[in-house]
Design an enzyme around this catalytic site. Structure first.
Site, PDB file in Angstrom:
ATOM      1  N   CYS A 114       0.823  -1.227   0.000  1.00  0.00           N
ATOM      2  CA  CYS A 114       0.000   0.000   0.000  1.00  0.00           C
ATOM      3  C   CYS A 114       0.852   1.270   0.000  1.00  0.00           C
ATOM      4  CB  CYS A 114      -0.945   0.003   1.191  1.00  0.00           C
ATOM      5  SG  CYS A 114      -2.086  -1.380   1.135  1.00  0.00           S
ATOM      6  N   HIS A 260      -3.481   7.112   1.423  1.00  0.00           N
ATOM      7  CA  HIS A 260      -3.798   5.800   0.835  1.00  0.00           C
ATOM      8  C   HIS A 260      -5.190   5.417   1.289  1.00  0.00           C
ATOM      9  CE1 HIS A 260      -4.075   1.613   0.103  1.00  0.00           C
ATOM     10  NE2 HIS A 260      -3.916   1.276   1.372  1.00  0.00           N
ATOM     11  N   ASN A 290     -10.166  -0.474  -1.683  1.00  0.00           N
ATOM     12  CA  ASN A 290      -8.733  -0.275  -1.456  1.00  0.00           C
ATOM     13  C   ASN A 290      -7.991  -0.834  -2.670  1.00  0.00           C
ATOM     14  OD1 ASN A 290      -6.041  -0.722  -0.666  1.00  0.00           O
ATOM     15  ND2 ASN A 290      -6.586  -1.047   1.472  1.00  0.00           N
TER      16      ASN A 290
HETATM   17  N1  ACO Z   1     -19.402  -9.302   6.354  1.00  0.00           N
HETATM   18  C1  ACO Z   1     -20.005  -9.593   7.502  1.00  0.00           C
HETATM   19  N2  ACO Z   1     -19.371 -10.015   8.592  1.00  0.00           N
HETATM   20  C2  ACO Z   1     -18.031 -10.144   8.528  1.00  0.00           C
HETATM   21  C3  ACO Z   1     -17.326  -9.846   7.346  1.00  0.00           C
HETATM   22  C4  ACO Z   1     -18.061  -9.404   6.223  1.00  0.00           C
HETATM   23  N3  ACO Z   1     -17.475  -9.098   5.053  1.00  0.00           N
HETATM   24  N4  ACO Z   1     -16.028 -10.052   7.585  1.00  0.00           N
HETATM   25  C5  ACO Z   1     -15.895 -10.448   8.852  1.00  0.00           C
HETATM   26  N5  ACO Z   1     -17.122 -10.508   9.422  1.00  0.00           N
HETATM   27  C6  ACO Z   1     -17.462 -10.883  10.776  1.00  0.00           C
HETATM   28  C7  ACO Z   1     -16.402 -11.713  11.453  1.00  0.00           C
HETATM   29  O1  ACO Z   1     -16.529 -13.061  11.096  1.00  0.00           O
HETATM   30  C8  ACO Z   1     -16.705 -11.463  12.892  1.00  0.00           C
HETATM   31  O2  ACO Z   1     -17.795 -12.245  13.283  1.00  0.00           O
HETATM   32  P1  ACO Z   1     -17.844 -12.912  14.778  1.00  0.00           P
HETATM   33  O3  ACO Z   1     -17.811 -11.729  15.722  1.00  0.00           O
HETATM   34  O4  ACO Z   1     -19.108 -13.668  14.749  1.00  0.00           O
HETATM   35  O5  ACO Z   1     -16.601 -13.732  14.864  1.00  0.00           O
HETATM   36  C9  ACO Z   1     -17.176 -10.011  12.911  1.00  0.00           C
HETATM   37  O6  ACO Z   1     -17.564  -9.703  11.561  1.00  0.00           O
HETATM   38  C10 ACO Z   1     -16.112  -9.036  13.345  1.00  0.00           C
HETATM   39  O7  ACO Z   1     -14.910  -9.368  12.649  1.00  0.00           O
HETATM   40  P2  ACO Z   1     -13.609  -8.571  12.831  1.00  0.00           P
HETATM   41  O8  ACO Z   1     -12.562  -9.064  11.907  1.00  0.00           O
HETATM   42  O9  ACO Z   1     -13.311  -8.503  14.300  1.00  0.00           O
HETATM   43  O10 ACO Z   1     -14.127  -7.175  12.317  1.00  0.00           O
HETATM   44  P3  ACO Z   1     -13.599  -5.758  12.661  1.00  0.00           P
HETATM   45  O11 ACO Z   1     -14.658  -5.029  13.366  1.00  0.00           O
HETATM   46  O12 ACO Z   1     -12.233  -5.797  13.236  1.00  0.00           O
HETATM   47  O13 ACO Z   1     -13.479  -5.177  11.214  1.00  0.00           O
HETATM   48  C11 ACO Z   1     -11.814  -4.712   9.566  1.00  0.00           C
HETATM   49  C12 ACO Z   1     -12.641  -5.772  10.234  1.00  0.00           C
HETATM   50  C13 ACO Z   1     -12.747  -3.790   8.780  1.00  0.00           C
HETATM   51  C14 ACO Z   1     -10.853  -5.354   8.576  1.00  0.00           C
HETATM   52  C15 ACO Z   1     -11.081  -3.944  10.676  1.00  0.00           C
HETATM   53  O14 ACO Z   1     -10.277  -4.807  11.420  1.00  0.00           O
HETATM   54  C16 ACO Z   1     -10.253  -2.867  10.154  1.00  0.00           C
HETATM   55  O15 ACO Z   1     -10.745  -1.819   9.812  1.00  0.00           O
HETATM   56  N6  ACO Z   1      -8.915  -3.134  10.078  1.00  0.00           N
HETATM   57  C17 ACO Z   1      -7.988  -2.222   9.494  1.00  0.00           C
HETATM   58  C18 ACO Z   1      -7.366  -2.926   8.386  1.00  0.00           C
HETATM   59  C19 ACO Z   1      -7.773  -2.398   7.064  1.00  0.00           C
HETATM   60  O16 ACO Z   1      -8.593  -1.562   6.882  1.00  0.00           O
HETATM   61  N7  ACO Z   1      -7.083  -2.901   6.090  1.00  0.00           N
HETATM   62  C20 ACO Z   1      -7.280  -2.411   4.788  1.00  0.00           C
HETATM   63  C21 ACO Z   1      -6.296  -3.039   3.943  1.00  0.00           C
HETATM   64  S1  ACO Z   1      -4.692  -2.919   4.547  1.00  0.00           S
HETATM   65  C22 ACO Z   1      -4.093  -1.455   4.177  1.00  0.00           C
HETATM   66  O17 ACO Z   1      -4.448  -0.854   3.191  1.00  0.00           O
HETATM   67  C23 ACO Z   1      -3.136  -0.868   5.039  1.00  0.00           C
END
Ligand code: ACO
Length: 333
Positions: A114, A260, A290
């Site tokens: 990224c 980004h 992204n």
């Molecule tokens: N739809 C519905 N539910 C989902 C999905 C989806 N697409 N994906 C995961 N879930 C569920 C999980 O299974 C989990 O369910 P559970 O509680 O029953 O186990 C629940 O949603 C929560 O999952 P988490 O992974 O804990 O979700 P979180 O709230 O952390 O959000 C996310 C995930 C959006 C990736 C978050 O961690 C985040 O914003 N991370 C930052 C990383 C990022 O944005 N990366 C982008 C790419 S990297 C970069 O560019 C630097």
């Protein structure tokens, strides 16, 4: 003293639009979950057999070169950032060079995820400042849709990413005012496995595809979302402040921050941390998801096309990503 400046910019996204509603129909997800967590409403996917990483990079480059008032024959060097090349090797920059009829000039592949475009801009800036090249084509292109896991198992990652490309032409200038002011690059390999794709890798005693037969998830993107989030919201403000401090600027001097496009929540958090008003941070992740190394040039191009980047503006580009890597580029437009 020789500096570099951006004299042309272009972008290309494939025509196929993938909405959250479409993703709802193929996996267990909802528009609400995706929108609340990431801000993304839709993304563009390449059409297999039509779009490739190199073809998207080529289209973006053609626009950037034309807007620079140059022809491909005026370009001295290519820096091409991607983590999703058409082939495992050689990189897509070589294919783009062929397509644009630029045979003979050097091509440098950058794979800093990224942060790839910031690393690419910085590299081009150094080549120009040293006097080695005058006109450099810098491209960020990603075709990620073909290796996303669109089953429930991969839904946490698959909903985030999209395809597209952006390009700039950087040219040597002796104008002290309008130029790339500075770039700052960082990395911390401690977290290499918190956001990575294991295969095709060479870290196994057997050929990687023998392992793939045993475990077909090793080619998927693995993301430790909460770790990525925690580091991103620290590193983004840190590296933006580093750029400002190095040049005697304050956050209020920034006319436009183009981060980004990782996640709208991350951008919003960074905006608040920097004390910037909403109209000073450009976001288009809602439309494209992204797009990794392509996200900054696509966003910068749209910002420029819509008049959000004007002559004399202080523009800050900043990225954080896999590696972990992070960086910034401060530009007086
Ligand atoms: N739809 C519905 N539910 C989902 C999905 C989806 N697409 N994906 C995961 N879930 C569920 C999980 O299974 C989990 O369910 P559970 O509680 O029953 O186990 C629940 O949603 C929560 O999952 P988490 O992974 O804990 O979700 P979180 O709230 O952390 O959000 C996310 C995930 C959006 C990736 C978050 O961690 C985040 O914003 N991370 C930052 C990383 C990022 O944005 N990366 C982008 C790419 S990297 C970069 O560019 C630097």
């Amino acid at each position: 003293m020789t500096y570099s400046k951006i004299i042309g910019i272009g972008h290309f996204v494939p025509e196929r639009v993938i909405t959250n509603e479409y993703l709802e129909s193929i996996m267990d997800t909802t528009d609400t979950w995706i929108t609340e967590r990431t801000g993304i409403k839709e993304r563009h996917y390449a059409t297999y057999g039509k779009d490739t990483n190199a073809s998207m990079g080529t289209e973006a480059a053609k626009i950037a070169i034309e807007r620079a008032g140059l022809t491909p024959q005026d370009i001295d060097f290519i820096v091409y950032a991607t983590i999703t090349p058409d082939y495992y090797f050689p990189g897509s920059g070589f294919i783009m060079q062929r397509e644009l009829g630029m045979k003979g000039i050097g091509v440098l592949d950058i794979r800093d995820q990224c942060s790839g475009f910031i690393y690419a801009i910085s590299t081009a800036d150094q080549f120009i400042k040293s006097g080695m090249y005058k006109n450099i084509l810098v491209v960020g292109s990603e075709l990620q849709s073909t290796f996303l896991n669109h089953t429930n198992e991969g839904r946490g990652v698959a909903v985030i990413f999209g395809d597209g490309a952006g390009a700039v032409v950087m040219q040597a200038t002796d104008n002290e005012e309008h130029r790339v002011i500075s770039t700052h690059l960082h990395a911390d390999g401690t977290y290499a496995e918190d956001l990575y794709v294991k295969d095709p890798g060479s870290s196994r005693p057997k050929r990687f595809y023998d392992d793939l037969v045993d475990d077909n998830t090793t080619g998927d993107v693995f993301m430790n979302g909460s770790v990525v989030f925690k580091h991103a919201i620290v590193r983004f403000p840190e590296v933006i402040k580093e750029a400002l401090n190095a040049n005697g600027f304050k956050p209020e001097d920034i006319d436009l921050l183009v981060p980004h496009q990782a996640n709208l929540r991350i951008s919003e958090y960074v905006r608040q941390q920097m004390g910037l008003p909403e109209d000073k941070v450009f976001n288009n992740i809602q439309k494209y998801g992204n797009t990794t190394a392509a996200s900054i040039p696509i966003a910068l191009c749209e910002a420029w096309e819509s008049g959000r980047v004007k002559e004399g503006d202080l523009v800050c580009l900043a990225a954080f990503g896999s590696g972990f890597t992070w960086g910034s580029a401060l530009i007086r437009w």
